[in-house]
Each structure stands twice: as C-alpha cells, then as structure tokens.
Write a protein that holds these residues in place. Structure first.
Motif, short mmCIF file in Angstrom:
data_model
loop_
_atom_site.label_atom_id
_atom_site.label_comp_id
_atom_site.label_asym_id
_atom_site.label_seq_id
_atom_site.Cartn_x
_atom_site.Cartn_y
_atom_site.Cartn_z
N GLU A 87 0.63 -1.24 0.08
CA GLU A 87 0.02 -0.11 0.11
C GLU A 87 0.88 1.34 -0.20
O GLU A 87 0.33 2.36 0.02
N ALA A 88 2.27 1.22 0.02
CA ALA A 88 2.97 2.20 0.02
C ALA A 88 2.73 3.04 -1.43
O ALA A 88 2.88 2.45 -2.53
N SER A 89 2.91 4.48 -1.70
CA SER A 89 2.57 5.04 -2.52
C SER A 89 3.96 5.18 -3.49
O SER A 89 3.82 5.43 -4.86
N ILE A 90 5.16 5.00 -2.85
CA ILE A 90 6.45 5.04 -3.71
C ILE A 90 7.12 3.68 -3.19
O ILE A 90 6.85 3.17 -2.11
N LEU A 142 11.41 2.28 -2.64
CA LEU A 142 12.73 3.11 -2.19
C LEU A 142 13.79 3.30 -3.47
O LEU A 142 14.25 4.33 -3.15
N LEU A 143 13.71 2.39 -4.41
CA LEU A 143 14.72 2.49 -5.45
C LEU A 143 14.25 2.78 -6.67
O LEU A 143 15.05 3.45 -7.38
N SER A 144 12.97 2.84 -7.19
CA SER A 144 12.61 3.36 -8.45
C SER A 144 12.85 4.80 -8.54
O SER A 144 13.39 5.18 -9.69
N PRO A 145 12.89 5.64 -7.73
CA PRO A 145 13.06 7.19 -7.91
C PRO A 145 14.49 7.67 -8.27
O PRO A 145 14.86 8.52 -8.72
N ILE A 146 15.43 6.65 -7.84
CA ILE A 146 16.71 6.77 -8.32
C ILE A 146 17.42 5.82 -9.17
O ILE A 146 18.41 5.78 -9.30
N GLY A 147 16.48 5.36 -9.98
CA GLY A 147 16.83 4.55 -11.25
C GLY A 147 17.56 3.20 -10.80
O GLY A 147 18.50 2.75 -11.62
N ARG A 148 17.29 2.64 -9.68
CA ARG A 148 17.87 1.34 -8.94
C ARG A 148 17.04 0.27 -9.26
O ARG A 148 16.97 -0.56 -8.31
N TYR A 163 11.48 -0.39 1.01
CA TYR A 163 12.37 -1.47 0.37
C TYR A 163 11.75 -2.64 0.09
O TYR A 163 11.70 -3.04 -0.93
N LEU A 164 10.77 -3.10 0.99
CA LEU A 164 10.02 -4.10 0.56
C LEU A 164 8.88 -3.69 -0.79
O LEU A 164 8.59 -4.73 -1.36
N ALA A 165 8.46 -2.51 -0.37
CA ALA A 165 7.60 -2.04 -1.67
C ALA A 165 8.39 -2.32 -3.14
O ALA A 165 7.73 -2.74 -4.11
N ALA A 166 9.96 -1.92 -3.05
CA ALA A 166 10.46 -2.07 -4.03
C ALA A 166 10.75 -3.46 -4.69
O ALA A 166 10.44 -3.88 -6.05
N ILE A 167 10.65 -4.46 -3.74
CA ILE A 167 10.93 -6.09 -3.92
C ILE A 167 9.57 -6.42 -4.83
O ILE A 167 9.68 -6.98 -5.77
N LEU A 168 8.51 -6.16 -4.04
CA LEU A 168 7.36 -6.73 -4.44
C LEU A 168 6.97 -5.99 -6.03
O LEU A 168 6.47 -6.69 -6.84
N ARG A 169 7.18 -4.68 -5.98
CA ARG A 169 6.65 -4.10 -7.27
C ARG A 169 7.79 -4.61 -8.57
O ARG A 169 7.18 -4.77 -9.54
N ASN A 170 8.98 -4.34 -8.32
CA ASN A 170 10.03 -4.26 -9.26
C ASN A 170 10.24 -5.57 -9.69
O ASN A 170 10.47 -6.24 -10.82
N PHE A 171 10.24 -6.68 -8.70
CA PHE A 171 10.48 -8.17 -9.06
C PHE A 171 9.05 -8.76 -9.36
O PHE A 171 9.27 -9.62 -10.19
N TYR A 172 7.93 -8.59 -8.77
CA TYR A 172 6.72 -9.33 -9.24
C TYR A 172 5.54 -8.50 -9.68
O TYR A 172 4.73 -9.20 -10.10
N GLY A 173 5.98 -7.20 -9.73
CA GLY A 173 4.49 -6.49 -10.32
C GLY A 173 3.29 -6.36 -9.36
O GLY A 173 2.39 -5.95 -9.92
N LEU A 174 3.65 -6.49 -8.18
CA LEU A 174 2.62 -6.64 -7.40
C LEU A 174 2.46 -5.15 -6.73
O LEU A 174 3.04 -4.34 -6.70
#
Length: 311
Positions: free
Chosen positions: A84-87, A89-95, A266-277
C-alpha cells in the motif's frame, strides 16, 4: 439435473484464472487434438466451447471473492503495508533492478547493531525461515537465537580465492555471535544476473577456510542463494526467494520510526519491481499473482510480531 450441468456446477468453485486461460487456449486446438488422439468426440468439444464463457465468468467472480478475503486477512496480519506504499525505495533513483542496492539494504536490515531500531526482528525472521528449509542447519540456527544481538553482519566481504587467485566478494556474511561464532551464514544475492563459472566454488572455499579457523562443524556453515523465482539451485546451498523475504519482514514494516519506513519502502521495491505486485491490481493476471503471493505469505510469515529488545 443433467450430467453436464452437474459437471459445470462442480467445476466452478475450484477453477483458478490462470488455469482457465490455459484451458481456453487448449480448447482452441481441441478439435485437432480430438481427431489425433481419438480421445474426445467433436460434439463434446463443441459443448465445452459453449460452456467456457459461463465458466470464465464464474471463475473471475471466484477470483475476486477469494482476493477480497485474502486481502482482508493479509491486512490484519500486516502483510499489506508494503503493498500500500505510494512509492518504493529504489525506483525514484533509477535502481529498480540494481543487485548491489538490494543486497546492501538487506545487509543493513539484518544487522541488529544498525540504528534502524528494528532490533533482531529481521535477522531472526530470516534465520528461522532458513531453518525451516534446511533440516541440517536448523539445530545450529536454533542454538544461536539467544545471541542475535551480538551478530556480525558484513556486506560485500572481500575474498581472494586460493583456487585461482581471483578476487571476489560475498554479498552478505553473517557470524553469530561475533565474539565466538557458532554459526556462519553466507548469502549470495541474485537479481536477474547469472551465477558465473566457479563463483560458488570460490565462496565455498572461503567458507571452508573460515570454518576451519573457527572450528565450526559443517552444519554450522549455511550457504544461501537468494533469487527472484528460485531459478538457481546448487548442491549444499539453500534456496530462498525474494518474495519470502518480503513476506517475512512485512510484519515489522508497520512499526513506528524511520527504520520501519525504510523497510516499508524497501519491501515495496521488491514486490513491485520483481513481481509487479500492488494493492490494487488491474488485470485478472495481476489479481491471480497477488492472490498467490498473499496465500504464500500467510503461510510463512510470523503469526504475530516478534518483539525484540533494542540493545
């Protein structure tokens, strides 16, 4: 009630959306398959094609209902906080898929001495999960749980191979307790990259040297491969998936404080960027993936927050 109607009635509750899509694709070629295999009559295939829209509608209703139930249960357990996080950790800095960033952030969280104020919680959750997957490592892990506050967690430990003289580094190196280690954990982190030839062998040689120095038995040396889909397997290495890390640590992400906020993103980055959740999936495929994750997360995540003192 006809046999056909009874068959449809019994099929409806248990059809998953993904399986349904596969069935629909298979049915497009069913007439040819029936002629080749002589296992179905064409009229029966035709009847099934006619029933598929009704089965599909019921299956999608079933998916929505089950997802609503799973989401409510997951929210009560704290599993929805990162989703449910709006952003992140890593997408905004291109990581988005930067392996080193994910590895160093995890090493930070697994160090009880760092100022994240999450105590031993992250390290305890991960070690207990590893113990559940490796019967040989479980006794050594259980024996050091009282000493987690004294753990040493080192990111990017430099190594020089005695096999070929090459330099390398392990992603995460853990010794518990630091003063007189009784357990050593080496984690190799992968985010899309392949394991290079000889890489694991060099790490294993380094583990053996260090274990010999510490006089550790083989079962007290735990080697872990952390990957997105468990795509890498190697003898003597315990496979852990990133989605399991997210599920295991989500219970701490709703805590107050800056450390918990860091963990949540950080967990939001894992779930969004790896699994598209996300917490609000749009497509049916995304809903099915989220339902699968929430069901898996409920099984492996702690039933209640693990309270740990802040030493």
């Amino acid at each position: 009630m006809s046999n056909k109607s009874e068959l449809v009635r019994r099929l409806l509750p248990g059809i998953e959306a993904v399986l349904l899509e596969e069935a629909m694709r298979d049915t497009q070629n069913a007439r040819t398959k029936a002629q080749r295999e002589r296992s179905l009559e064409l009229k029966e295939v035709g009847w099934l094609e006619g029933e598929l829209p009704r089965i599909a509608a019921a299956a999608f209703r079933w998916l929505d209902s089950r997802l609503d139930e799973a989401t409510a249960e997951a929210r009560a357990q704290g599993l929805m906080v990162p989703l449910e996080a709006s952003i992140d950790l890593l997408s905004p800095i291109g990581r988005i898929l930067d392996e080193r960033s994910y590895s160093q952030a995890l090493a930070y969280l697994l160090s009880p001495s760092e100022p994240h104020a999450l105590g031993q919680g992250p390290l305890r959750a991960i070690l207990q999960h590893i113990a559940s997957k490796s019967a040989s490592a479980a006794p050594a892990i259980e024996s050091v749980l009282p000493f987690l506050a004294q753990a040493l967690t080192e990111p990017e430990r430099e190594l020089v191979s005695e096999l070929d003289g090459q330099r390398g580094r392990t992603d995460i190196w853990i010794e518990v307790p630091a003063s007189a280690p009784q357990l050593m954990v080496v984690m190799e982190v992968k985010v899309g990259h392949i394991i290079t030839p000889g890489q694991l062998e060099r790490y294993e040689a380094a583990c053996q040297r260090r274990a010999h120095e510490l006089r550790l038995p083989p079962d007290a040396v735990v080697k872990v491969l952390l990957t997105i889909e468990g795509e890498h397997e190697a003898p003597g290495w315990t496979s852990v998936e990133w989605q399991d890390v997210a599920a295991l640590l989500s219970f701490l992400a709703g805590s107050p404080g800056d450390g918990a906020a860091f963990l949540r993103l950080y967990l939001a980055a894992i779930l969004r960027n790896f699994y598209g959740l996300s917490s609000a999936p749009k497509s049916r495929a995304a809903k099915a993936i989220l339902l699968s994750y929430l069901r898996r997360a409920r099984i492996i995540s702690p039933p209640s927050p693990i309270t740990t003192p802040h030493e």
